[in-house]
Design an enzyme around this catalytic site. Structure first.
Site, PDB file in Angstrom:
ATOM      1  N   ARG A   1       0.858  -1.187   0.000  1.00 53.75           N
ATOM      2  CA  ARG A   1       0.000   0.000   0.000  1.00 53.75           C
ATOM      3  C   ARG A   1       0.891   1.233   0.000  1.00 53.75           C
ATOM      4  O   ARG A   1       2.097   1.152   0.152  1.00 53.75           O
ATOM      5  CB  ARG A   1      -1.027  -0.022   1.155  1.00 53.75           C
ATOM      6  CG  ARG A   1      -0.628  -0.609   2.457  1.00 53.75           C
ATOM      7  CD  ARG A   1       0.435   0.108   3.222  1.00 53.75           C
ATOM      8  NE  ARG A   1       0.144   1.514   3.382  1.00 53.75           N
ATOM      9  CZ  ARG A   1       1.027   2.430   3.671  1.00 53.75           C
ATOM     10  NH1 ARG A   1       2.323   2.110   3.851  1.00 53.75           N
ATOM     11  NH2 ARG A   1       0.706   3.698   3.793  1.00 53.75           N
ATOM     12  N   GLY A   2       0.206   2.404  -0.197  1.00 48.28           N
ATOM     13  CA  GLY A   2       0.980   3.633  -0.396  1.00 48.28           C
ATOM     14  C   GLY A   2       1.135   3.843  -1.900  1.00 48.28           C
ATOM     15  O   GLY A   2       1.534   2.907  -2.610  1.00 48.28           O
TER      16      GLY A   2
ATOM     17  N   ARG B   1      -7.066  -0.231  -7.284  1.00 50.52           N
ATOM     18  CA  ARG B   1      -7.504   0.800  -6.325  1.00 50.52           C
ATOM     19  C   ARG B   1      -7.711   2.100  -7.106  1.00 50.52           C
ATOM     20  O   ARG B   1      -6.958   2.361  -8.052  1.00 50.52           O
ATOM     21  CB  ARG B   1      -6.456   0.997  -5.199  1.00 50.52           C
ATOM     22  CG  ARG B   1      -6.332  -0.200  -4.260  1.00 50.52           C
ATOM     23  CD  ARG B   1      -5.431   0.100  -3.072  1.00 50.52           C
ATOM     24  NE  ARG B   1      -6.088   0.917  -2.072  1.00 50.52           N
ATOM     25  CZ  ARG B   1      -5.459   1.464  -1.029  1.00 50.52           C
ATOM     26  NH1 ARG B   1      -4.153   1.292  -0.877  1.00 50.52           N
ATOM     27  NH2 ARG B   1      -6.124   2.178  -0.137  1.00 50.52           N
TER      28      ARG B   1
ATOM     29  N   ASP C   1      -1.772  10.783  -2.109  1.00 51.68           N
ATOM     30  CA  ASP C   1      -2.160   9.728  -3.056  1.00 51.68           C
ATOM     31  C   ASP C   1      -2.440  10.299  -4.439  1.00 51.68           C
ATOM     32  O   ASP C   1      -2.281   9.626  -5.446  1.00 51.68           O
ATOM     33  CB  ASP C   1      -3.367   8.962  -2.530  1.00 51.68           C
ATOM     34  CG  ASP C   1      -2.942   8.084  -1.369  1.00 51.68           C
ATOM     35  OD1 ASP C   1      -2.829   8.606  -0.248  1.00 51.68           O
ATOM     36  OD2 ASP C   1      -2.673   6.889  -1.608  1.00 51.68           O
TER      37      ASP C   1
ATOM     38  N   ASN D   1      -5.327  12.398   0.377  1.00 57.82           N
ATOM     39  CA  ASN D   1      -4.427  11.589   1.204  1.00 57.82           C
ATOM     40  C   ASN D   1      -5.288  10.830   2.215  1.00 57.82           C
ATOM     41  O   ASN D   1      -6.516  10.990   2.269  1.00 57.82           O
ATOM     42  CB  ASN D   1      -3.381  12.460   1.900  1.00 57.82           C
ATOM     43  CG  ASN D   1      -2.248  11.630   2.483  1.00 57.82           C
ATOM     44  OD1 ASN D   1      -1.684  10.783   1.798  1.00 57.82           O
ATOM     45  ND2 ASN D   1      -1.919  11.825   3.747  1.00 57.82           N
ATOM     46  N   LYS D   2      -4.658   9.999   3.008  1.00 56.21           N
ATOM     47  CA  LYS D   2      -5.364   9.124   3.949  1.00 56.21           C
ATOM     48  C   LYS D   2      -6.406   9.884   4.768  1.00 56.21           C
ATOM     49  O   LYS D   2      -6.141  10.988   5.250  1.00 56.21           O
ATOM     50  CB  LYS D   2      -4.330   8.444   4.851  1.00 56.21           C
ATOM     51  CG  LYS D   2      -4.887   7.498   5.891  1.00 56.21           C
ATOM     52  CD  LYS D   2      -5.797   6.418   5.312  1.00 56.21           C
ATOM     53  CE  LYS D   2      -5.140   5.587   4.232  1.00 56.21           C
ATOM     54  NZ  LYS D   2      -6.133   4.749   3.484  1.00 56.21           N
TER      55      LYS D   2
HETATM   56  O1  MRU Z   1      -4.559   3.175   2.006  1.00 50.16           O
HETATM   57  P1  MRU Z   1      -3.080   3.376   1.955  1.00 50.16           P
HETATM   58  O2  MRU Z   1      -2.357   2.863   3.145  1.00 50.16           O
HETATM   59  O3  MRU Z   1      -2.501   2.900   0.646  1.00 50.16           O
HETATM   60  O4  MRU Z   1      -2.936   4.959   1.956  1.00 50.16           O
HETATM   61  C1  MRU Z   1      -1.660   5.537   1.902  1.00 50.16           C
HETATM   62  C2  MRU Z   1      -1.672   6.967   2.266  1.00 50.16           C
HETATM   63  O5  MRU Z   1      -2.667   7.655   2.181  1.00 50.16           O
HETATM   64  C3  MRU Z   1      -0.389   7.529   2.755  1.00 50.16           C
HETATM   65  O6  MRU Z   1      -0.639   8.460   3.759  1.00 50.16           O
HETATM   66  C4  MRU Z   1       0.498   8.204   1.818  1.00 50.16           C
HETATM   67  O7  MRU Z   1       0.611   9.540   2.077  1.00 50.16           O
HETATM   68  C5  MRU Z   1       0.270   8.155   0.391  1.00 50.16           C
HETATM   69  S1  MRU Z   1       1.549   7.235  -0.332  1.00 50.16           S
HETATM   70  C6  MRU Z   1       3.043   7.958   0.066  1.00 50.16           C
END
Ligand code: MRU
Length: 330
Positions: A47-48, A85, A230, A240-241
């Site tokens: 992930r990421g 995704r 993201d 972002n998350k």
């Molecule tokens: O759902 P995830 O764990 O894939 O989400 C990742 C994120 O949102 C991270 O915070 C990140 O900033 C993005 S990737 C460097």
């Protein structure tokens, strides 16, 4: 013991560190079929944004050498991986780079050329992390008490990560860095992954729950916040998350600079505004409990995995080309 890389390619196979099992168990799984890589991306084993882009690029090359019709096989795998995704644009960006390369190749050289391209995406990401670290280092040196959300370290990217790269660089240069790490419900990427990475690197940290972030920011304990991304829209809005938006609003209210660190591959000039970014909705089971343990009654849920922070709340974008400002043009 240092963690193995999130994504590796060895002996014709993709090797992914299963991030769902961290911090308790360090398990690497070997992938030889693109469909299994799609499943790994969906279940967040990898992930990421940048990490899933790299994994998908290698994933799209798996089995091409043995395929009777390598082009058809690549196109099918690429389509499935691209759709694994919806929010992180690095996934689409990496697959589109491979598609572009495929268009330039005959079937004979296809498998080799695509593997070279996947390796190039991986190598460029490592270099971007180092540059982000160097461009962001002075910010952290000037603001050593940092808050971060989710995980934008090596596990989400490669090498030093994005948001964590300036933190590592400043700490290595001797700055007295201390990081407040949001735990990041529902899947605890902050608690499980960022706290693990920073702890292994010997960086001082305090783990907090997400509901503590506004209080901690308002109490004067935080000099700056830095998060990954993201997808960044052309106008600078940032997906972002989930929970990032609350951090950005609290920072704005209390006059704390809020930075976003990302490679240019995360900036999507084709998406004009944040409202145009597709937001992934995940299974409600993630909200109803954790790790198989029920923490809520059997009620309905809403589980958006990302939020969008307006560009106006972002002090700057730390990229491999420097600290930049929107708008972003192709
Ligand atoms: O759902 P995830 O764990 O894939 O989400 C990742 C994120 O949102 C991270 O915070 C990140 O900033 C993005 S990737 C460097």
């Amino acid at each position: 013991m240092p963690l193995p890389p999130a994504v590796d390619y060895r002996d014709g196979a993709l090797v992914l560190l299963d991030q769902t099992r961290l911090p308790g168990e360090v398990v690497q799984d070997v992938y030889t079929h693109p469909d299994d890589v799609v499943a790994a991306i969906r279940r967040l084993s990898v992930r990421g944004g940048p990490a899933i882009g790299i994994a998908a690029a290698y994933g799209a090359t798996l089995g091409l050498t043995e395929a009777r019709d390598p082009r058809r096989r690549f196109e099918d795998s690429a389509a499935a991986l691209r759709a694994a995704r919806p929010t992180a644009v690095n996934l689409m960006w990496a697959i589109d780079r491979l598609r572009h390369r495929a268009e330039q190749m005959t079937d004979v050289g296809l498998a080799d050329a695509l593997l070279v391209e996947a390796r190039a995406i991986h190598a460029e990401d490592r270099l971007a992390c180092r540059s982000i670290g160097e461009y962001g280092r002075p910010l952290v040196e000037a603001h050593p008490n940092v808050l971060t959300h989710c995980n934008a370290g090596a596990l989400a990217v490669s090498e030093m990560g994005t948001a964590l790269a300036p933190i590592y660089a400043a700490a290595r240069a001797g700055a007295p860095v201390h990081v407040y790490v949001d735990e990041t419900r529902p899947l605890l990427q902050g608690a499980r992954l960022t706290a693990l990475e920073l702890h292994e690197a010997g960086i001082a940290l305090s783990l907090i729950t997400d509901s503590m972030a506004a209080h901690v920011i308002g109490s004067g304990r935080v000099d700056m916040a830095i998060v990954g991304a993201d997808r960044v829209a052309a106008n600078g809005d940032v997906a972002n998350k989930i929970g990032t938006l609350g951090v950005a609003i609290a920072c704005s209210h209390f006059g704390v600079p809020f930075y976003v660190a990302c490679p240019y591959s995360t900036i999507d000039p084709a998406t004009a505004h944040g409202a145009d970014i597709p937001i992934e909705e995940r299974d409600g089971a993630e909200v109803l409990g954790f790790n198989g343990q029920r923490t809520a009654p059997d009620v309905s849920t809403y589980n958006p995995a990302f939020d969008v922070t307006p560009a106006a709340l972002v002090a700057g974008f730390v990229t491999e080309r420097g600290v930049v400002q929107p708008p972003f043009t192709p």
